[in-house]
Design a protein around this motif. Structure first.
Motif, PDB file in Angstrom:
ATOM      1  N   VAL A 124      23.298 -12.777 -17.193  1.00  9.56           N
ATOM      2  CA  VAL A 124      22.397 -11.626 -17.263  1.00  9.56           C
ATOM      3  C   VAL A 124      23.120 -10.357 -16.808  1.00  9.56           C
ATOM      4  O   VAL A 124      22.956  -9.287 -17.395  1.00  9.56           O
ATOM      5  CB  VAL A 124      21.118 -11.897 -16.438  1.00  9.56           C
ATOM      6  N   LEU A 131      19.440 -12.538 -23.930  1.00  9.86           N
ATOM      7  CA  LEU A 131      20.015 -13.825 -23.552  1.00  9.86           C
ATOM      8  C   LEU A 131      19.308 -14.859 -24.415  1.00  9.86           C
ATOM      9  O   LEU A 131      18.075 -14.956 -24.391  1.00  9.86           O
ATOM     10  CB  LEU A 131      19.760 -14.104 -22.072  1.00  9.86           C
ATOM     11  N   VAL A 166      14.848 -18.196 -15.459  1.00  9.86           N
ATOM     12  CA  VAL A 166      15.299 -16.947 -16.079  1.00  9.86           C
ATOM     13  C   VAL A 166      14.351 -15.778 -15.778  1.00  9.86           C
ATOM     14  O   VAL A 166      14.794 -14.641 -15.591  1.00  9.86           O
ATOM     15  CB  VAL A 166      15.454 -17.136 -17.606  1.00  9.86           C
ATOM     16  N   VAL A 179      14.993 -11.100 -15.668  1.00  8.00           N
ATOM     17  CA  VAL A 179      14.862 -10.343 -16.912  1.00  8.00           C
ATOM     18  C   VAL A 179      13.502  -9.670 -17.007  1.00  8.00           C
ATOM     19  O   VAL A 179      12.608  -9.921 -16.200  1.00  8.00           O
ATOM     20  CB  VAL A 179      15.080 -11.265 -18.135  1.00  8.00           C
ATOM     21  N   ILE A 191      16.570  -8.146 -21.286  1.00  9.35           N
ATOM     22  CA  ILE A 191      16.894  -7.533 -20.004  1.00  9.35           C
ATOM     23  C   ILE A 191      16.051  -6.279 -19.805  1.00  9.35           C
ATOM     24  O   ILE A 191      15.855  -5.501 -20.674  1.00  9.35           O
ATOM     25  CB  ILE A 191      18.407  -7.173 -19.927  1.00  9.35           C
TER      26      ILE A 191
END
Length: 120
Positions: free
Chosen positions: A38, A47, A86, A90, A120
């Motif tokens: 990231v 991603l 994740v 993000v 992101i």
């Protein structure tokens, strides 16, 4: 270019997209890899992780290869678990199921396979 997947030899370069297919489960510290990947993305970068949980749905997972049981995600990783890992890194996460399309795998599959797309 060959190098460490967790710390790619790209210096200070930043990218619009990072794509990995069936890799995260092989890493001894997948959370560190996710943070590093990231960090290599530009603002609004993506991603994209193609992953899965090996074995038939509803059954105990089997290690994909010998020794995999010692890895944090050595049996593969569910979409929910990967999204949870994740999400704090993000702005947006979505999961696209891929198990239902046998053309992607060369045959029908009964395990969980998916694409996780994070912005992101």
């Amino acid at each position: 270019m060959a190098g460490d997947a967790v710390v790619p030899p790209v210096g200070d370069d930043r990218f619009d997209m990072l794509l990995c297919r069936h890799l995260i489960w092989t890493l001894p510290d997948p959370h560190a890899a996710l943070r590093g990947w990231v960090a290599r993305l530009r603002p609004n970068g993506r991603l994209v992780l193609i992953e899965g949980r090996w074995g038939e749905a509803g059954q105990a997972a089997l290690p994909y290869v010998a020794g995999a049981e010692s890895l944090p995600w050595g049996f593969g990783v569910t979409a929910a678990d990967l999204a949870d890992a994740v999400r704090p890194l993000v702005a947006d996460v979505r999961v696209e199921p891929l198990s239902d399309d046998p053309a992607l795998w060369g045959h029908p599959v009964g395990d969980e396979r998916y694409a996780l797309i994070a912005r992101i």
